[in-house]
Design an enzyme around this catalytic site. Structure first.
Site, mmCIF file in Angstrom:
data_model
loop_
_atom_site.group_PDB
_atom_site.id
_atom_site.type_symbol
_atom_site.label_atom_id
_atom_site.label_comp_id
_atom_site.label_asym_id
_atom_site.label_seq_id
_atom_site.Cartn_x
_atom_site.Cartn_y
_atom_site.Cartn_z
ATOM 1 N N ASP A 55 0.863 -1.362 -0.070
ATOM 2 C CA ASP A 55 -0.203 0.115 0.338
ATOM 3 C C ASP A 55 0.824 1.596 -0.309
ATOM 4 O O ASP A 55 1.885 1.389 0.378
ATOM 5 C CB ASP A 55 -0.600 -0.024 1.363
ATOM 6 N N GLU A 84 1.580 -0.643 -5.035
ATOM 7 C CA GLU A 84 0.813 0.418 -5.260
ATOM 8 C C GLU A 84 1.725 1.604 -5.448
ATOM 9 O O GLU A 84 1.865 2.525 -4.802
ATOM 10 C CB GLU A 84 -0.346 1.260 -4.247
#
Length: 537
Positions: free
Chosen positions: A205, A259
């Protein structure tokens, strides 16, 4: 289902499960691991090769689980660690790999490290794990700098002793200081903890945001190019080299998927070098408008950036953070970038679904891996009329509703008409944590299951063809000359994909056999907003 190569991340069809909204097994209105386990056969029949789970760890749920208290415990709302281990095993029995989310930029404000830091004195080792600083102003009453939270408002919160701590997201998500060796060691151990339990990959993330300029300088967005103090710092690459060493230490190497939101393709590609991440999400493609020139440009730029580091491209249309693409493609003006999250009451869902069907064939034909966000195989739109008192996303609340937030794409899935929640929960269960539209009976899995023209069966058919076609997945492609606003390319010697984004029908090449089409052809013509896969020979 047998993987075509051991480097499965280079070609796999990967399905994102947002646990709270996939399926509720215990009747509390919240999706859980029991619900996922009960639907593994559905996912296997859909034809996916891996599942990516949004966070399932212990959390206060201030930001949908991205505020983690303990990475080694499953949140009780979802189940137990033993149940997660069973799920991993049951998925593997069906040939489905498992990817889990790891959040390196921040933890929960209820994490043991942060509670200890609040009790410790300024300048202590406990506080050095985060970004605590004295404030500005005569009495330290002003934040250390002018950084703003991605969720709205200041990126700083003051604690009782007068210091401030940094949180680029919500105040409940204090940022970690990756310059501290303990942080690096802890996360590498977290990776080993899950890899030892059979997890096949990690989705990272906010991968480009971990490192910060220790001087914490203000910066001016209007001065370009201008070094950013917390996005894409070179120190990030040292972090992921350490993670890659952990992933490669297993007999079957694990995958790292980032990401990475970066505008510069060259900087983006650096995260995909041979000793860093295996792949990263393609947000330029996700945010692209339904426009042939724009899509071709993004595709070409993506392939070029990845070719330089021999990394596979990824293709994704929706996820848990953006407006679902049925809604985006149904906006009346798609001549410019569609906007990944916005209010707009004017949506033509029929147009959006027609384009979404064509986009599915496009993405699954492109070189590399494809990601499917739960519910897109049902053609679900975003839900934009959620009452304010039912909204959960901190983005909505911290911006006073100016940003609609992400609840609209997170509404629980409709499985059937056997309960008030469309089968998301058992009959008589607590109402779902987000309300479902009254119009969703026609888009349930059960309603689409036996309809050969449904979105669900289009995905099933296309995924099956993709898995069986040697030319698809990772590998080269070649553009074909076609009329304006039509995208056409070949994969291998015998496969062609044609996507008609123009306002008029186009004739497909003679002597080609139709494998699958998003809409029926009409006398050899591919209709507007449609796509087709063709075979020669």
């Amino acid at each position: 289902m047998t993987p075509r190569t051991t480097d499965w991340w280079r070609h796999a069809a990967i399905y994102q499960v947002y646990p709270r909204s996939f399926a509720d097994g215990n009747g509390d209105g919240i999706g859980d691991l029991a619900g996922v386990r009960s639907r593994l056969d559905y996912l296997h029949q859909l034809g996916i090769e891996a599942i990516w789970f949004s966070p399932w760890y212990l959390t206060p749920m201030a930001d949908a689980g991205y505020d983690v208290t303990d990475f080694r415990r499953i949140d009780p709302r979802f189940g137990t660690l033993a149940e997660a281990e069973k799920l991993i095993g049951e998925a593997h029995e069906r040939g489905i790999r498992i990817i889990i989310d790891v959040v390196p930029n921040h933890v929960s404000n209820e994490h043991a490290w942060f509670t200890a830091a609040l009790k410790a004195a300024p300048g202590s080792p406990e506080r050095d794990l985060f970004w605590f600083r004295d404030g500005r102003g005569e009495n330290g009453e002003l934040p250390p700098n002018a950084w703003q939270s991605i969720f709205g408002g200041s990126a700083w919160t003051r604690v009782p002793d007068g210091q401030w701590y940094l949180h680029l997201f919500a105040p409940e998500q204090p940022d970690l200081n990756w310059r501290d060796p303990l942080v690096r060691a802890e996360y590498e151990d977290i990776l080993r903890f899950w890899f030892d339990r059979g997890v096949d990959g990690i989705r990272v993330d906010s991968a480009a945001m971990c490192s910060k300029d220790p001087d914490l300088p203000d910066y001016d967005h209007s001065v370009l190019p201008s070094p950013h103090p917390y996005v894409d710092l070179d120190e990030n690459h040292d972090i992921y080299r350490g993670w890659r060493a952990v992933a490669d230490s297993y007999s079957e190497p694990r995958a790292l998927i980032g990401e990475v939101w970066l505008a510069d393709p060259a900087r983006f590609a650096q995260y995909l070098r041979a000793d860093e991440l295996h792949s990263a999400f393609n947000f330029d493609f996700l945010g692209c408008s339904w426009n042939a020139d724009a899509l071709r440009t993004v595709i070409d730029q993506t392939l070029a950036a990845h070719a330089g580091v021999d990394a596979p491209s990824t293709w994704v249309l929706s996820n848990h953070d953006v407006t679902r693409h049925v809604t985006r493609y149904g906006r009346p003006d798609t001549s410019t970038a569609a906007g990944i999250r916005q209010y707009n009451p004017v949506v033509d869902e029929d147009l959006g679904r027609r384009r979404a069907r064509a986009a599915a064939l496009l993405t699954m034909a492109l070189p590399g891996a494809v990601y499917i966000y739960q519910g897109e195989e049902l053609g679900l739109p975003d839900v934009e009329d959620i009452p304010a008192d039912r909204r959960d996303d901190p983005v909505y609340h911290r911006t006073g509703g100016e940003d609609p937030g992400r609840d609209g794409c997170r509404v629980p899935l409709p499985w059937n008409e056997e309960s008030e929640s469309y089968g998301f929960s058992p009959a008589g269960a607590t109402r779902p944590w987000l309300p479902q539209p009254a119009t969703w009976a026609r888009v349930t899995m059960a309603a689409q299951d036996t309809d050969p023209r449904s979105m669900l069966n289009l995905y099933r058919e296309t995924l099956a063809l993709r898995a069986a076609e040697p030319a698809l997945g990772d590998g080269p492609m070649q553009w074909l000359d076609f009329p304006q606003d039509v995208l056409a390319f070949t994969r291998g010697d015998h496969f062609t994909c044609v996507v008609n984004l123009s306002d008029a029908p186009v004739r497909i090449p003679d002597h080609h056999r139709v494998l699958v089409s998003s809409q029926p052809l009409r006398q050899g013509l591919l209709l507007s907003d449609s796509a087709v896969w063709l075979r020669t020979g």
